[in-house]
Design an enzyme around this catalytic site. Structure first.
Site, PDB file in Angstrom:
ATOM      1  N   CYS A  11      -4.827 -38.975 -15.533  1.00  0.00           N
ATOM      2  CA  CYS A  11      -4.959 -37.518 -15.396  1.00  0.00           C
ATOM      3  C   CYS A  11      -5.752 -37.070 -14.176  1.00  0.00           C
ATOM      4  O   CYS A  11      -5.209 -36.391 -13.302  1.00  0.00           O
ATOM      5  CB  CYS A  11      -5.593 -36.946 -16.655  1.00  0.00           C
TER       6      CYS A  11
HETATM    7  C1  UGA Z   1      -9.421 -36.291 -18.597  1.00  0.00           C
HETATM    8  C2  UGA Z   1     -10.248 -35.073 -18.981  1.00  0.00           C
HETATM    9  O1  UGA Z   1     -11.596 -35.467 -19.268  1.00  0.00           O
HETATM   10  C3  UGA Z   1      -9.652 -34.378 -20.204  1.00  0.00           C
HETATM   11  O2  UGA Z   1     -10.388 -33.205 -20.501  1.00  0.00           O
HETATM   12  C4  UGA Z   1      -8.199 -34.006 -19.895  1.00  0.00           C
HETATM   13  O3  UGA Z   1      -7.573 -33.397 -21.007  1.00  0.00           O
HETATM   14  C5  UGA Z   1      -7.435 -35.255 -19.533  1.00  0.00           C
HETATM   15  O4  UGA Z   1      -8.053 -35.896 -18.390  1.00  0.00           O
HETATM   16  C6  UGA Z   1      -6.028 -34.853 -19.200  1.00  0.00           C
HETATM   17  O5  UGA Z   1      -5.829 -34.185 -18.173  1.00  0.00           O
HETATM   18  O6  UGA Z   1      -5.121 -35.078 -20.012  1.00  0.00           O
HETATM   19  P1  UGA Z   1      -9.263 -38.795 -19.499  1.00  0.00           P
HETATM   20  O7  UGA Z   1      -8.336 -39.065 -18.362  1.00  0.00           O
HETATM   21  O8  UGA Z   1      -8.919 -39.290 -20.842  1.00  0.00           O
HETATM   22  O9  UGA Z   1      -9.507 -37.219 -19.665  1.00  0.00           O
HETATM   23  O10 UGA Z   1     -10.640 -39.471 -19.090  1.00  0.00           O
HETATM   24  P2  UGA Z   1     -12.145 -39.006 -18.848  1.00  0.00           P
HETATM   25  O11 UGA Z   1     -12.926 -39.242 -20.058  1.00  0.00           O
HETATM   26  O12 UGA Z   1     -12.200 -37.686 -18.223  1.00  0.00           O
HETATM   27  O13 UGA Z   1     -12.564 -40.101 -17.766  1.00  0.00           O
HETATM   28  C7  UGA Z   1     -11.897 -40.146 -16.522  1.00  0.00           C
HETATM   29  C8  UGA Z   1     -12.525 -41.168 -15.629  1.00  0.00           C
HETATM   30  O14 UGA Z   1     -13.796 -40.714 -15.165  1.00  0.00           O
HETATM   31  C9  UGA Z   1     -12.775 -42.537 -16.274  1.00  0.00           C
HETATM   32  O15 UGA Z   1     -12.376 -43.549 -15.376  1.00  0.00           O
HETATM   33  C10 UGA Z   1     -14.265 -42.548 -16.507  1.00  0.00           C
HETATM   34  O16 UGA Z   1     -14.803 -43.842 -16.488  1.00  0.00           O
HETATM   35  C11 UGA Z   1     -14.748 -41.733 -15.312  1.00  0.00           C
HETATM   36  N1  UGA Z   1     -16.083 -41.110 -15.542  1.00  0.00           N
HETATM   37  C12 UGA Z   1     -16.258 -40.211 -16.525  1.00  0.00           C
HETATM   38  C13 UGA Z   1     -17.144 -41.445 -14.711  1.00  0.00           C
HETATM   39  O17 UGA Z   1     -16.997 -42.277 -13.781  1.00  0.00           O
HETATM   40  N2  UGA Z   1     -18.358 -40.849 -14.926  1.00  0.00           N
HETATM   41  C14 UGA Z   1     -18.556 -39.950 -15.902  1.00  0.00           C
HETATM   42  O18 UGA Z   1     -19.686 -39.444 -16.024  1.00  0.00           O
HETATM   43  C15 UGA Z   1     -17.488 -39.626 -16.729  1.00  0.00           C
END
Ligand code: UGA
Length: 415
Positions: free
Chosen positions: A260
Site C-alpha cells: 500500500c
Molecule cells: C497501510 C496503512 O497503515 C493503512 O492505514 C492502510 O489502510 C493500508 O496501508 C492500505 O492502504 O490498505 P499496511 O500496508 O498494512 O497499512 O502497513 P503499515 O502498518 O502501515 O506499515 C507499513 C510499513 O511501514 C511497514 O513496512 C512497517 O514496518 C513500516 N513502519 C510502520 C515503519 O517503518 N515505522 C513505523 O513507525 C510504522
C-alpha cells in the site's frame, strides 16, 4: 442487507467475512476458482489474524459468475489497483469489474448502490467507473447510486480494524447513495463523515502519504542520530509526547514496504504530475525510503566482507503478523547481499513460502540455524525474535529488537 463483494483479495475478503459476521447476506465474486473453493471451505488464502475463525463461523456465497449478484442492494468493488511501470495506478481490474457490474445493472429492476472500495486516484470513480456503469443504459442517481468508501485496514490487524474503525469516510454521489452505506455503519462508534466522491479518494491517498512521510522523516532524523551517537528512539519518545505530533508511527528503521504505502505514494505522485504539479515532498519521501533498507548492508560491510560470507536474515515479511512480501525491505537487502557475493540463509515465521517464489536460490532455515551465519540482519520485528540467543553473534538490527543487543557486535540501523 444483500451485499456483493467483487474481489476476494485482501480488502474484499476481510470486508466479506466481517460483513457476514455482522449478519449481512454476502456474495463474494472472484475469477480465481481455487481461492473461492478455499474460502468456501472456511480457510483464508491470506495470513490474517482472526480471519479463518470468522470464515469458519459464517456462510459466504462464493462465485465467479456475476449473474449471481443481480439481487444485491449494495455492490462493493474491492479489486486490486497495482502499479504500472511508470508508477501510475493500473485501473485495469477496476475497469473490468465495472464492466461486469454494468452488465448486471442492465438487467436489474431495483435501485442499488455501487461503492468503490479499492484505492484509486482522485477522479477515477467519476471519470472511469460511472461512465462504464452508465453503459448499462441505467442513469446514475436515478436507477443506481455510487459511493467511494476508502478502507484503512492494516495488514495483520485487518479484522480488528474493520470491526473497530478509526473513521468511516463515505464519498457519495448524493444523499440517497450515502444513506445505503451509512446504514451499514449504524452500530459504529467512530465518526462517519460524508464527503464528495473525489474527496474520499483523496482522503485515502493523503492518509497514506502522511504515514509514509512520517516514517521517512523519522528515518531521516534516525540517520542523523546514528551519525551523532544519539538514540533516535529516545528522541522519538520525547517528540511523540507532544500531542500535536503523537507517538505512533515514529519507529525508525529500514523504511516502509508492503502493498500500500509505496504504491499509493507512487500513484499520487503520478496523478499529481498529470495535473502539472510537481509533488516535491512526496518524491523525497520515496527516495529516502528506497535507500533506507540498504543502509543495513552498508553497516554490515563495516564488520564483514560480503564475498564468500554467509549472511543470515531474520524476517522477510514487510512487517510482523503477515506473510506479505510485496515491496518488502528484505528484497532489496537480499539482492544487495547476493550482488556482493554473499550466500543468504533466511527465516521468517510466515513469509518464507512467498519469499521463496522470488528468491528460490537462497537458503531457508530455522532461526537457530540462521543465527549460525557469519552475521545476521534483523529485517522484521517478529515477537519471537525477542526470545532468540544472540550471544557471540554479529547483528545488524533494522527493527529495534531489544534482545539482540546481547550480541557480540550489535548495530541498529538508526541507533
Ligand atoms: C497501510 C496503512 O497503515 C493503512 O492505514 C492502510 O489502510 C493500508 O496501508 C492500505 O492502504 O490498505 P499496511 O500496508 O498494512 O497499512 O502497513 P503499515 O502498518 O502501515 O506499515 C507499513 C510499513 O511501514 C511497514 O513496512 C512497517 O514496518 C513500516 N513502519 C510502520 C515503519 O517503518 N515505522 C513505523 O513507525 C510504522
Amino acid at each position: 442487507m444483500r451485499i456483493s463483494v467483487i474481489g476476494a483479495g485482501y480488502v474484499g475478503l476481510v470486508a466479506a467475512a466481517c460483513l457476514a459476521k455482522l449478519g449481512h447476506a454476502i456474495t463474494l465474486v472472484d475469477i480465481d476458482e481455487a481461492k473461492l473453493k478455499q474460502i468456501a471451505g472456511g480457510i483464508s488464502p491470506i495470513h490474517e489474524p482472526g480471519l479463518d475463525e470468522i470464515l469458519s463461523q459464517v456462510s459466504v456465497e462464493t462465485t465467479s459468475d456475476y449473474e449471481r449478484i443481480g439481487g444485491s442492494d449494495l455492490i462493493l468493488i474491492c479489486v486490486g489497483t497495482p502499479c504500472n511501470q511508470d508508477g501510475a495506478m493500473s485501473l485495469e481490474y477496476i475497469e473490468k469489474a465495472a464492466r461486469q457490474v454494468s452488465r448486471v445493472l442492465r438487467l436489474k429492476a431495483n435501485y442499488c448502490v455501487v461503492a468503490v472500495r479499492s484505492t484509486v486516484v482522485p477522479g477515477t470513480t467519476e471519470e472511469l467507473v460511472i461512465p462504464i456503469l452508465e453503459q448499462s443504459g441505467k442513469k446514475v442517481g436515478r436507477d443506481f447510486g455510487v459511493c467511494m468508501e476508502p478502507e484503512f485496514l492494516q495488514e495483520g490487524k485487518a479484522v480488528y480494524n474493520y470491526m473497530n474503525p478509526s473513521r468511516i469516510i463515505i464519498g457519495q454521489l448524493d444523499e440517497r447513495s450515502g444513506d445505503v452505506l451509512a446504514e451499514l455503519y449504524k452500530h459504529v462508534k467512530a465518526p462517519v463523515i460524508r464527503t464528495s466522491i473525489r474527496t474520499a479518494e483523496m482522503i485515502k491517498l493523503a492518509s497514506n502519504a502522511f504515514l509514509g512521510a512520517r516514517i521517512s522523516l523519522i528515518n531521516e532524523i534516525g540517520n542523523m542520530c546514528k551519525a551523532l551517537g544519539i538514540d533516535t528512539y529516545e528522541v522519538a519518545k520525547g517528540v511523540g509526547l507532544d500531542d500535536r505530533i503523537g507517538s505512533k508511527f515514529l519507529n525508525s528503521g529500514i523504511g516502509f514496504g508492503g502493498s500500500c504505502l509505496p504504491k499509493d505514494l507512487r500513484a499520487l505522485i503520478a496523478r499529481s504530475r498529470q495535473i502539472g504539479y510537481e509533488p516535491e515532498i512526496l518524491e523525497r519521501v520515496l527516495k529516502l525510503n528506497d535507500g533506507q533498507a540498504l543502509r543495513m548492508v552498508e553497516l554490515l560491510k563495516t564488520h564483514v566482507s560480503l564475498k564468500g560470507a554467509t549472511i543470515g536474515i531474520l524476517g522477510l515479511a514487510f512487517k510482523p503478523g503477515t506473510d506479505d512480501v510485496r515491496d518488502c525491505g528484505a528484497i532489496k537487502i537480499v539482492e544487495a547481499l547476493l550482488d556482493g557475493g554473499a550466500a543468504v540463509r533466511a527465516y521468517d515465521p510466515a513469509a518464507m513460502d512467498n519469499f521463496r517464489k522470488l528468491f528460490p536460490q537462497i537458503g531457508y532455515a530455522g532461526p537457530d540455524e540462521v543465527l549460525e551465519s557469519d552475521a545476521v540482519l534483523i529485517v522484521t520485528e517478529w515477537e519471537e525474535f525477542e526470545h532468540l540467543d544472540y550471544t557471540g553473534k554479529i547483528v545488524i538490527d533494522g527493527r529495534r529488537v531489544s534482545k539482540a543487543r546481547e550480541a557480540r557486535i550489535y548495530e541498529g540501523v538508526c541507533w
